[in-house]
Design a protein around this motif. Structure first.
Motif, PDB file in Angstrom:
ATOM      1  N   SER A   1       5.636  11.715  -8.567  1.00 63.13           N
ATOM      2  CA  SER A   1       6.251  13.216  -8.115  1.00 63.13           C
ATOM      3  C   SER A   1       6.263  13.363  -6.672  1.00 63.13           C
ATOM      4  O   SER A   1       5.883  12.556  -5.839  1.00 63.13           O
ATOM      5  CB  SER A   1       5.284  14.121  -8.806  1.00 63.13           C
ATOM      6  N   TRP A   2       7.322  14.304  -6.492  1.00 57.74           N
ATOM      7  CA  TRP A   2       7.569  14.609  -4.969  1.00 57.74           C
ATOM      8  C   TRP A   2       7.865  16.134  -4.958  1.00 57.74           C
ATOM      9  O   TRP A   2       8.705  16.551  -5.571  1.00 57.74           O
ATOM     10  CB  TRP A   2       8.728  13.792  -4.531  1.00 57.74           C
ATOM     11  N   LEU A   3       7.199  16.770  -4.121  1.00 53.70           N
ATOM     12  CA  LEU A   3       7.116  18.058  -3.922  1.00 53.70           C
ATOM     13  C   LEU A   3       6.885  18.627  -5.301  1.00 53.70           C
ATOM     14  O   LEU A   3       7.724  19.848  -5.434  1.00 53.70           O
ATOM     15  CB  LEU A   3       8.377  18.819  -3.364  1.00 53.70           C
ATOM     16  N   GLY A   4       6.242  18.234  -6.055  1.00 51.40           N
ATOM     17  CA  GLY A   4       6.115  18.933  -7.640  1.00 51.40           C
ATOM     18  C   GLY A   4       6.817  18.589  -8.464  1.00 51.40           C
ATOM     19  O   GLY A   4       6.778  18.951  -9.660  1.00 51.40           O
ATOM     20  N   VAL A   5       8.005  17.880  -8.221  1.00 48.49           N
ATOM     21  CA  VAL A   5       8.924  17.673  -9.137  1.00 48.49           C
ATOM     22  C   VAL A   5       8.516  16.061  -9.496  1.00 48.49           C
ATOM     23  O   VAL A   5       8.473  15.154  -8.810  1.00 48.49           O
ATOM     24  CB  VAL A   5      10.382  17.602  -8.598  1.00 48.49           C
TER      25      VAL A   5
ATOM     26  N   PRO B   1       9.998  14.739 -18.709  1.00 45.76           N
ATOM     27  CA  PRO B   1       9.907  16.201 -18.683  1.00 45.76           C
ATOM     28  C   PRO B   1      11.223  16.834 -17.945  1.00 45.76           C
ATOM     29  O   PRO B   1      12.171  16.210 -17.471  1.00 45.76           O
ATOM     30  CB  PRO B   1       8.830  16.619 -17.636  1.00 45.76           C
ATOM     31  N   ALA B   2      11.629  18.039 -18.784  1.00 51.60           N
ATOM     32  CA  ALA B   2      12.851  18.619 -18.178  1.00 51.60           C
ATOM     33  C   ALA B   2      12.649  18.766 -16.670  1.00 51.60           C
ATOM     34  O   ALA B   2      11.570  19.087 -15.984  1.00 51.60           O
ATOM     35  CB  ALA B   2      12.956  20.058 -18.681  1.00 51.60           C
ATOM     36  N   GLY B   3      13.605  18.750 -15.831  1.00 47.53           N
ATOM     37  CA  GLY B   3      13.470  18.962 -14.557  1.00 47.53           C
ATOM     38  C   GLY B   3      13.401  17.619 -13.709  1.00 47.53           C
ATOM     39  O   GLY B   3      13.389  17.601 -12.542  1.00 47.53           O
ATOM     40  N   SER B   4      12.836  16.661 -14.484  1.00 49.26           N
ATOM     41  CA  SER B   4      12.633  15.352 -13.659  1.00 49.26           C
ATOM     42  C   SER B   4      13.771  14.734 -12.966  1.00 49.26           C
ATOM     43  O   SER B   4      14.809  15.016 -13.209  1.00 49.26           O
ATOM     44  CB  SER B   4      11.936  14.236 -14.586  1.00 49.26           C
ATOM     45  N   THR B   5      13.326  13.939 -11.850  1.00 47.07           N
ATOM     46  CA  THR B   5      14.255  13.352 -11.180  1.00 47.07           C
ATOM     47  C   THR B   5      14.109  11.818 -11.701  1.00 47.07           C
ATOM     48  O   THR B   5      13.037  11.410 -11.740  1.00 47.07           O
ATOM     49  CB  THR B   5      13.727  13.001  -9.778  1.00 47.07           C
ATOM     50  N   VAL B   6      15.265  11.231 -12.094  1.00 52.38           N
ATOM     51  CA  VAL B   6      15.053   9.790 -12.811  1.00 52.38           C
ATOM     52  C   VAL B   6      16.023   8.860 -11.887  1.00 52.38           C
ATOM     53  O   VAL B   6      17.237   9.148 -11.467  1.00 52.38           O
ATOM     54  CB  VAL B   6      15.733  10.000 -14.170  1.00 52.38           C
ATOM     55  N   LEU B   7      15.331   7.977 -11.240  1.00 53.70           N
ATOM     56  CA  LEU B   7      15.845   6.996 -10.303  1.00 53.70           C
ATOM     57  C   LEU B   7      16.318   5.785 -10.882  1.00 53.70           C
ATOM     58  O   LEU B   7      15.293   5.052 -11.425  1.00 53.70           O
ATOM     59  CB  LEU B   7      14.767   6.885  -9.174  1.00 53.70           C
ATOM     60  N   ILE B   8      17.325   5.494 -10.932  1.00 55.95           N
ATOM     61  CA  ILE B   8      17.747   4.110 -11.671  1.00 55.95           C
ATOM     62  C   ILE B   8      18.374   3.390 -10.497  1.00 55.95           C
ATOM     63  O   ILE B   8      19.653   3.754  -9.717  1.00 55.95           O
ATOM     64  CB  ILE B   8      18.712   4.453 -12.604  1.00 55.95           C
ATOM     65  N   MET B   9      17.977   2.449  -9.972  1.00 52.83           N
ATOM     66  CA  MET B   9      18.200   1.806  -8.623  1.00 52.83           C
ATOM     67  C   MET B   9      18.726   0.365  -8.788  1.00 52.83           C
ATOM     68  O   MET B   9      17.706  -0.524  -9.029  1.00 52.83           O
ATOM     69  CB  MET B   9      16.972   1.785  -7.845  1.00 52.83           C
ATOM     70  N   PRO B  10      19.988   0.174  -8.925  1.00 57.05           N
ATOM     71  CA  PRO B  10      20.382  -1.278  -8.710  1.00 57.05           C
ATOM     72  C   PRO B  10      19.750  -2.210  -7.777  1.00 57.05           C
ATOM     73  O   PRO B  10      19.412  -3.201  -8.076  1.00 57.05           O
ATOM     74  CB  PRO B  10      22.156  -0.983  -8.477  1.00 57.05           C
TER      75      PRO B  10
ATOM     76  N   GLU C   1       0.844  -1.305  -0.049  1.00 53.79           N
ATOM     77  CA  GLU C   1      -0.117  -0.110  -0.064  1.00 53.79           C
ATOM     78  C   GLU C   1       0.848   1.236  -0.011  1.00 53.79           C
ATOM     79  O   GLU C   1       2.018   1.229   0.492  1.00 53.79           O
ATOM     80  CB  GLU C   1      -0.838  -0.024   1.351  1.00 53.79           C
ATOM     81  N   PRO C   2       0.513   2.458  -0.558  1.00 48.81           N
ATOM     82  CA  PRO C   2       1.247   3.695  -0.536  1.00 48.81           C
ATOM     83  C   PRO C   2       1.384   4.011   0.777  1.00 48.81           C
ATOM     84  O   PRO C   2       0.687   3.822   1.961  1.00 48.81           O
ATOM     85  CB  PRO C   2       0.306   4.467  -1.263  1.00 48.81           C
ATOM     86  N   LEU C   3       2.679   4.711   1.031  1.00 52.20           N
ATOM     87  CA  LEU C   3       3.345   5.104   2.414  1.00 52.20           C
ATOM     88  C   LEU C   3       2.631   6.435   2.747  1.00 52.20           C
ATOM     89  O   LEU C   3       2.429   6.572   4.018  1.00 52.20           O
ATOM     90  CB  LEU C   3       4.593   5.031   2.354  1.00 52.20           C
ATOM     91  N   GLY C   4       2.307   7.097   2.198  1.00 52.87           N
ATOM     92  CA  GLY C   4       1.677   8.538   2.087  1.00 52.87           C
ATOM     93  C   GLY C   4       2.891   9.332   2.585  1.00 52.87           C
ATOM     94  O   GLY C   4       4.132   9.013   2.529  1.00 52.87           O
ATOM     95  N   PHE C   5       2.453  10.849   2.628  1.00 53.40           N
ATOM     96  CA  PHE C   5       3.606  11.589   2.782  1.00 53.40           C
ATOM     97  C   PHE C   5       4.510  11.415   3.898  1.00 53.40           C
ATOM     98  O   PHE C   5       5.724  11.467   3.798  1.00 53.40           O
ATOM     99  CB  PHE C   5       2.905  12.985   2.825  1.00 53.40           C
ATOM    100  N   PHE C   6       3.768  11.431   5.166  1.00 52.97           N
ATOM    101  CA  PHE C   6       4.779  11.413   6.384  1.00 52.97           C
ATOM    102  C   PHE C   6       5.377   9.924   6.640  1.00 52.97           C
ATOM    103  O   PHE C   6       6.396  10.064   6.921  1.00 52.97           O
ATOM    104  CB  PHE C   6       3.850  11.826   7.443  1.00 52.97           C
ATOM    105  N   GLY C   7       4.439   8.887   6.064  1.00 55.16           N
ATOM    106  CA  GLY C   7       5.135   7.624   5.988  1.00 55.16           C
ATOM    107  C   GLY C   7       6.230   7.460   5.001  1.00 55.16           C
ATOM    108  O   GLY C   7       7.384   6.985   5.447  1.00 55.16           O
ATOM    109  N   PHE C   8       6.307   8.153   4.024  1.00 56.03           N
ATOM    110  CA  PHE C   8       7.474   8.207   3.059  1.00 56.03           C
ATOM    111  C   PHE C   8       8.686   8.856   3.742  1.00 56.03           C
ATOM    112  O   PHE C   8       9.572   8.230   3.826  1.00 56.03           O
ATOM    113  CB  PHE C   8       7.212   8.716   1.923  1.00 56.03           C
ATOM    114  N   LEU C   9       8.382  10.105   4.285  1.00 59.70           N
ATOM    115  CA  LEU C   9       9.224  11.008   4.986  1.00 59.70           C
ATOM    116  C   LEU C   9      10.121  10.262   6.011  1.00 59.70           C
ATOM    117  O   LEU C   9      11.210  10.112   6.048  1.00 59.70           O
ATOM    118  CB  LEU C   9       8.698  12.192   5.605  1.00 59.70           C
TER     119      LEU C   9
END
Length: 469
Positions: free
Chosen positions: A65-69, A364-373, A33-41
């Protein structure tokens, strides 16, 4: 996405009999299940590899997205190649990664960018040519033998193998890249390293919220004492070598320290930053991977037996330790499988400078791209029984079935780890020397708790009982 390894996983060497069910390596359980904002933090601050849900191990991409990014998780090997190789110029270091690592490494090779990174890499590259690495194998074997003799005297005792491998890789680093010019008591150094990288490399909630750098990160303040120790130690090391070069420019050893001091365009602070980078990245990652290898073998006695048999059969026939890497394929395979399950660099995160498109994936420009081994190495679309310890994946023949971009223990592309060949050679030699006479059995009451700091590590060490074979 490639399913090549599903076939490779079913291949078994003709001389290998049927074996017991493979060991399932411990790891945080993905949430459903999703962690939610505070759970993720909270979760990301405590242990970043616990944030991942089941989708992250099943799907080629996850867009959020995270904080609009925009945040895009990329697990498809073909997309990884596009991002980190074919269009690498469009992707720079992700700010969160830099906020965590730059306080430790400053302008070292791992965190430098642009012209500084290119200049530093060019200066350091000569030390990691095949000729130089072959020359390092004798001191690697000698320091491994020294560790083997010390641990033999502790037979019957339980030690933290992650601490012992830290001692060993630091000793090898001193002998090879710094010619024993780093003056430090090894045990104190190992503990300071653990404190330094563990506390200073932790994700702080303020990092996740994008708070300004001038706000103190209390989670990392405990590491300031060890950071000051490191900086003082390296400053003394540099001054000692500079005096030697001033007296006799041609008499100093042609190691990493001398190359940095002779390099054009590197400042005194940049030299210090790179030495600290190599102390951290150059031995901590290998030390952790070696420790995990001993743990995994202790949980898979049949795999351990085959490695011991290979070492006993092959090593006495070899003339020089530079031959170990090619002559010991199963020993190498267990180490590579260990790095798959517990990748030394669990994340390779970037920010897109301009908008990009790969097949149906829009970035999109400015995106965070997560490449996770951490995700790619355990992804259900890429690996059969991805959570299990199966070294056969990396045996000759099977290894060739891997997509180049589904196994990323040293990264990939222009910023691939410059010391990858050094680390592989070091690890196989260390395993061969230690396992020829010793055996290590896990002595903990529970399975280790796996946490992400800078590396993937056991939260409270790996207690192992030593016995002579």
């Amino acid at each position: 996405m490639s399913n090549a390894l599903h076939a490779a996983d079913t291949l078994v060497s003709p001389d290998v009999p049927s074996r017991p069910r493979p060991f399932r390596a411990p790891a945080p359980v993905p949430h459903s299940e999703p962690l939610g904002f505070f759970g993720f933090l909270k979760t990301a601050s405590r242990n970043p590899i616990e944030i991942w849900g089941t989708r992250a191990f099943k799907e080629p991409y996850i867009v959020g997205s995270w904080l609009g990014v925009p945040n895009i998780v990329v697990n498809d090997p073909k997309a990884v190649r596009h991002l980190l190789v074919d269009n690498a110029k469009n992707y720079v270091m992700q700010p969160l990664r830099q906020r965590i690592l730059r306080p430790l490494l400053r302008d070292g090779l791992l965190t430098a960018e642009g012209q500084l990174w290119r200049r530093t890499r060019k200066a350091i590259a000569p030390i990691f040519t095949p000729r130089h690495i072959a020359g390092f194998t004798e001191p690697m074997a000698a320091r491994s033998q020294k560790a083997q003799e010390r641990l033999s005297g502790m037979a019957g005792q339980t030690v933290d193998i992650s601490h012992e491998t830290t001692l060993l890789t630091f000793d090898i680093l001193q002998a090879t890249l710094f010619s024993d010019d780093i003056a430090s008591e090894p045990d104190a150094f190992a503990r300071s390293t653990s404190d330094f990288l563990g506390s200073m490399g932790r994700v702080d909630p303020l990092d996740l919220l994008g708070a300004p750098d001038f706000l103190p990160r209390f989670r990392r303040m405990r590491g300031r004492k060890s950071m000051n120790y490191f900086r003082q130690l390296i400053a003394e090391t540099i001054e000692k070598r500079k005096r030697q070069l001033d007296r006799d420019p041609d008499g100093a050893p042609p190691d990493l320290l001398t190359l940095l001091l002779k390099a054009d365009g590197l400042s005194r602070d940049e030299i210090e930053d790179n030495i600290i980078t190599f102390i951290g990245a150059g031995h901590e990652t290998t030390a952790r991977s070696l420790a995990w290898t001993f743990y995994l073998l202790s949980q898979a006695p049949d795999e351990r037996r085959m490695v011991e048999e290979e070492i006993d059969r092959v090593v006495p026939t070899l003339d020089h330790p530079s031959q170990y890497l090619d002559a010991l394929p199963r020993t190498r395979a267990v180490f590579e499988e260990s790095m798959r399950l517990y990748p030394p660099a669990p994340s390779l995160n970037r920010t897109a400078l301009q908008a990009d498109q790969f097949n149906d994936l829009t970035i999109p420009a400015g995106s965070t791209v997560l490449i996770m081994p951490w995700l790619i190495h355990r992804h259900e679309m890429l690996w059969d029984r991805p959570d299990h310890f199966i070294p056969d994946r990396f045996m000759p023949g099977n290894r060739d079935a891997l997509d180049r971009y589904q196994y990323l223990p040293f990264g990939v592309g222009p910023r691939i780890c410059i010391g990858a060949s050094f680390a592989l050679q070091e690890a196989v030699i260390a395993l061969a020397v230690l396992m020829r006479d010793l055996r290590f059995d896990y002595d903990g009451r529970n399975q280790p708790n796996v946490v992400q700091r800078i590396t993937v590590q056991p939260e409270n060490g790996l207690p192992m009982k030593i016995s002579r074979r």
